[in-house]
Write a protein that holds these residues in place. Structure first.
Motif, PDB file in Angstrom:
ATOM      1  N   MET A   1     -55.789 -71.648 -58.138  1.00 36.61           N
ATOM      2  CA  MET A   1     -54.668 -72.587 -58.087  1.00 36.61           C
ATOM      3  C   MET A   1     -54.134 -72.645 -56.659  1.00 36.61           C
ATOM      4  SD  MET A   1     -51.246 -72.547 -60.376  1.00 36.61           S
ATOM      5  CE  MET A   1     -49.954 -73.685 -60.102  1.00 36.61           C
ATOM      6  N   GLY A   2     -53.898 -73.904 -56.162  1.00 37.55           N
ATOM      7  CA  GLY A   2     -53.419 -74.077 -54.802  1.00 37.55           C
ATOM      8  C   GLY A   2     -51.913 -74.247 -54.732  1.00 37.55           C
ATOM      9  N   ILE A   3     -51.492 -74.975 -53.704  1.00 33.20           N
ATOM     10  CA  ILE A   3     -50.056 -75.212 -53.503  1.00 33.20           C
ATOM     11  C   ILE A   3     -49.754 -76.683 -53.754  1.00 33.20           C
ATOM     12  CG2 ILE A   3     -49.830 -73.314 -51.868  1.00 33.20           C
ATOM     13  CD1 ILE A   3     -49.906 -75.344 -49.610  1.00 33.20           C
ATOM     14  N   SER A   4     -48.476 -77.001 -53.876  1.00 33.89           N
ATOM     15  CA  SER A   4     -48.091 -78.380 -54.173  1.00 33.89           C
ATOM     16  C   SER A   4     -48.265 -79.257 -52.922  1.00 33.89           C
ATOM     17  CB  SER A   4     -46.645 -78.435 -54.644  1.00 33.89           C
ATOM     18  OG  SER A   4     -45.784 -78.102 -53.568  1.00 33.89           O
ATOM     19  N   ILE A   5     -48.235 -80.561 -53.163  1.00 35.41           N
ATOM     20  CA  ILE A   5     -48.390 -81.526 -52.064  1.00 35.41           C
ATOM     21  C   ILE A   5     -47.253 -81.370 -51.057  1.00 35.41           C
ATOM     22  CG2 ILE A   5     -48.328 -83.984 -51.516  1.00 35.41           C
ATOM     23  CD1 ILE A   5     -49.854 -84.519 -54.075  1.00 35.41           C
ATOM     24  N   ARG A   6     -46.053 -81.190 -51.552  1.00 32.98           N
ATOM     25  CA  ARG A   6     -44.908 -81.038 -50.647  1.00 32.98           C
ATOM     26  C   ARG A   6     -45.008 -79.762 -49.825  1.00 32.98           C
ATOM     27  NH1 ARG A   6     -39.448 -83.298 -53.612  1.00 32.98           N
ATOM     28  NH2 ARG A   6     -40.212 -85.408 -53.975  1.00 32.98           N
ATOM     29  N   ALA A   7     -45.449 -78.680 -50.466  1.00 31.99           N
ATOM     30  CA  ALA A   7     -45.590 -77.409 -49.736  1.00 31.99           C
ATOM     31  C   ALA A   7     -46.654 -77.542 -48.659  1.00 31.99           C
ATOM     32  CB  ALA A   7     -45.933 -76.288 -50.705  1.00 31.99           C
ATOM     33  N   TYR A   8     -47.780 -78.213 -48.975  1.00 34.42           N
ATOM     34  CA  TYR A   8     -48.825 -78.389 -47.975  1.00 34.42           C
ATOM     35  C   TYR A   8     -48.340 -79.303 -46.843  1.00 34.42           C
ATOM     36  CZ  TYR A   8     -53.254 -79.519 -45.782  1.00 34.42           C
ATOM     37  OH  TYR A   8     -54.254 -79.690 -44.856  1.00 34.42           O
ATOM     38  N   ALA A   9     -47.556 -80.317 -47.188  1.00 34.44           N
ATOM     39  CA  ALA A   9     -47.021 -81.222 -46.157  1.00 34.44           C
ATOM     40  C   ALA A   9     -46.106 -80.462 -45.202  1.00 34.44           C
ATOM     41  CB  ALA A   9     -46.272 -82.377 -46.814  1.00 34.44           C
ATOM     42  N   ARG A  10     -45.260 -79.580 -45.754  1.00 31.49           N
ATOM     43  CA  ARG A  10     -44.390 -78.767 -44.898  1.00 31.49           C
ATOM     44  C   ARG A  10     -45.215 -77.846 -44.010  1.00 31.49           C
ATOM     45  NH1 ARG A  10     -41.090 -78.399 -49.561  1.00 31.49           N
ATOM     46  NH2 ARG A  10     -42.031 -76.381 -50.073  1.00 31.49           N
ATOM     47  N   ALA A  11     -46.291 -77.282 -44.556  1.00 30.10           N
ATOM     48  CA  ALA A  11     -47.122 -76.364 -43.779  1.00 30.10           C
ATOM     49  C   ALA A  11     -47.831 -77.080 -42.637  1.00 30.10           C
ATOM     50  CB  ALA A  11     -48.151 -75.696 -44.696  1.00 30.10           C
ATOM     51  N   ARG A  12     -48.229 -78.319 -42.863  1.00 37.87           N
ATOM     52  CA  ARG A  12     -48.910 -79.078 -41.803  1.00 37.87           C
ATOM     53  C   ARG A  12     -47.920 -79.767 -40.872  1.00 37.87           C
ATOM     54  NH1 ARG A  12     -54.021 -79.290 -41.272  1.00 37.87           N
ATOM     55  NH2 ARG A  12     -53.767 -80.896 -39.693  1.00 37.87           N
ATOM     56  N   GLY A  13     -46.667 -79.847 -41.258  1.00 40.81           N
ATOM     57  CA  GLY A  13     -45.675 -80.528 -40.419  1.00 40.81           C
ATOM     58  C   GLY A  13     -45.745 -82.034 -40.538  1.00 40.81           C
ATOM     59  N   VAL A  14     -46.157 -82.548 -41.703  1.00 41.95           N
ATOM     60  CA  VAL A  14     -46.215 -83.983 -41.955  1.00 41.95           C
ATOM     61  C   VAL A  14     -45.422 -84.293 -43.207  1.00 41.95           C
ATOM     62  CG1 VAL A  14     -48.459 -84.272 -40.812  1.00 41.95           C
ATOM     63  CG2 VAL A  14     -48.370 -83.780 -43.262  1.00 41.95           C
ATOM     64  N   SER A  15     -45.278 -85.558 -43.488  1.00 48.76           N
ATOM     65  CA  SER A  15     -44.555 -85.942 -44.710  1.00 48.76           C
ATOM     66  C   SER A  15     -45.487 -85.855 -45.906  1.00 48.76           C
ATOM     67  CB  SER A  15     -44.018 -87.369 -44.575  1.00 48.76           C
ATOM     68  OG  SER A  15     -45.090 -88.292 -44.524  1.00 48.76           O
ATOM     69  N   ASP A  16     -44.882 -85.695 -47.089  1.00 50.13           N
ATOM     70  CA  ASP A  16     -45.702 -85.642 -48.292  1.00 50.13           C
ATOM     71  C   ASP A  16     -46.385 -86.974 -48.553  1.00 50.13           C
ATOM     72  OD1 ASP A  16     -43.174 -86.679 -48.798  1.00 50.13           O
ATOM     73  OD2 ASP A  16     -43.293 -86.248 -50.930  1.00 50.13           O
ATOM     74  N   THR A  17     -45.794 -88.066 -48.031  1.00 52.03           N
ATOM     75  CA  THR A  17     -46.434 -89.378 -48.153  1.00 52.03           C
ATOM     76  C   THR A  17     -47.744 -89.406 -47.388  1.00 52.03           C
ATOM     77  OG1 THR A  17     -44.235 -90.381 -48.293  1.00 52.03           O
ATOM     78  CG2 THR A  17     -46.069 -91.852 -47.823  1.00 52.03           C
ATOM     79  N   ALA A  18     -47.767 -88.767 -46.209  1.00 45.26           N
ATOM     80  CA  ALA A  18     -48.996 -88.720 -45.428  1.00 45.26           C
ATOM     81  C   ALA A  18     -50.078 -87.930 -46.158  1.00 45.26           C
ATOM     82  CB  ALA A  18     -48.714 -88.111 -44.057  1.00 45.26           C
ATOM     83  N   VAL A  19     -49.673 -86.848 -46.836  1.00 46.55           N
ATOM     84  CA  VAL A  19     -50.642 -86.048 -47.585  1.00 46.55           C
ATOM     85  C   VAL A  19     -51.174 -86.852 -48.769  1.00 46.55           C
ATOM     86  CG1 VAL A  19     -50.977 -83.937 -48.930  1.00 46.55           C
ATOM     87  CG2 VAL A  19     -49.558 -83.889 -46.864  1.00 46.55           C
ATOM     88  N   ARG A  20     -50.287 -87.559 -49.492  1.00 45.67           N
ATOM     89  CA  ARG A  20     -50.731 -88.368 -50.628  1.00 45.67           C
ATOM     90  C   ARG A  20     -51.692 -89.473 -50.161  1.00 45.67           C
ATOM     91  NH1 ARG A  20     -47.399 -86.948 -54.904  1.00 45.67           N
ATOM     92  NH2 ARG A  20     -45.387 -86.095 -54.253  1.00 45.67           N
ATOM     93  N   LYS A  21     -51.392 -90.047 -48.997  1.00 46.00           N
ATOM     94  CA  LYS A  21     -52.276 -91.090 -48.461  1.00 46.00           C
ATOM     95  C   LYS A  21     -53.633 -90.501 -48.092  1.00 46.00           C
ATOM     96  CE  LYS A  21     -52.464 -94.693 -44.949  1.00 46.00           C
ATOM     97  NZ  LYS A  21     -51.785 -95.321 -43.800  1.00 46.00           N
TER      98      LYS A  21
END
Length: 199
Positions: A1-21
């Motif tokens: 099991m991984g991490i949520s989209i928002r958590a990954y977005a925070r880790a990369r320093g981008v918005s969760d919208t960018a991760v979803r895209k």
């Protein structure tokens, strides 16, 4: 099991919208439960993203900070000591401090000159509406007409008065007319040398 989209977005320093895209376009893949494996996603993100199109470099995976154990986690993002202060690019009036320091015309000077020009234009327009100003060309034409009318009146004057003056003085009317005409023309020539200042 991984991490949520928002958590990954925070880790990369981008918005969760960018991760979803990125997931939608296939740049990175999500696990079956919708979470993200951060190690796999980082590799996919780096391999499938053109560096020239990135806004900023992605934060390395080793730079992740646990918000629970971080000593600065209680501080807001703008108050953390590692945050780089950003110099203001404009003042309250929308004027760049760099523009004020340069030798050229600054935005403030340009606005001031524009406001002065508007005030002068409105003053002239108001004076014209009140009848205090007339057009320069009209004034010159009117002066020219008046001067020509006066000149013609003086040139006709010897012919009108010479006979009566000759009878009163008991002299030759023709000789008096010639003398008066010459004197008037000499006087008009002297007046013609005057040049009015129209500036």
């Amino acid at each position: 099991m991984g991490i949520s989209i928002r958590a990954y977005a925070r880790a990369r320093g981008v918005s969760d919208t960018a991760v979803r895209k990125a997931i939608k376009t296939g740049r990175i893949s999500a696990q079956a439960d919708g979470t993200i494996d951060p190690v796999q996603a980082d590799v996919q993100w780096q391999g499938n993203t053109d560096p020239a199109l990135q806004r900023k470099a992605a934060a390395p995976a080793t730079a992740k900070v646990n918000p629970v154990t971080s000593p600065n986690s209680s501080l807001p993002p703008t108050a953390k000591p590692n945050a780089t202060p950003v110099a203001p690019t404009s003042t309250a009036a929308g004027i760049s401090p760099a523009g004020l320091a340069t030798g050229g015309t600054s935005l403030l000077q340009a606005r001031t000159a524009n406001e002065l020009l508007k005030a002068q234009t409105n003053k002239v327009r108001l004076a014209r509406m009140k009848g205090e100003l007339i057009e320069r060309a009209q004034a010159i034409a009117q002066v020219f007409r008046l001067a020509r009318t006066e000149r013609d009146a003086w040139l006709n004057w010897p012919g009108r008065v010479s006979a009566r003056m000759a009878a009163d003085l008991n002299v030759d009317a023709h000789a008096l007319h010639i003398a008066l005409d010459a004197a008037v023309r000499e006087h008009l020539a002297e007046l013609g040398e005057l040049r009015p200042n129209l500036d």
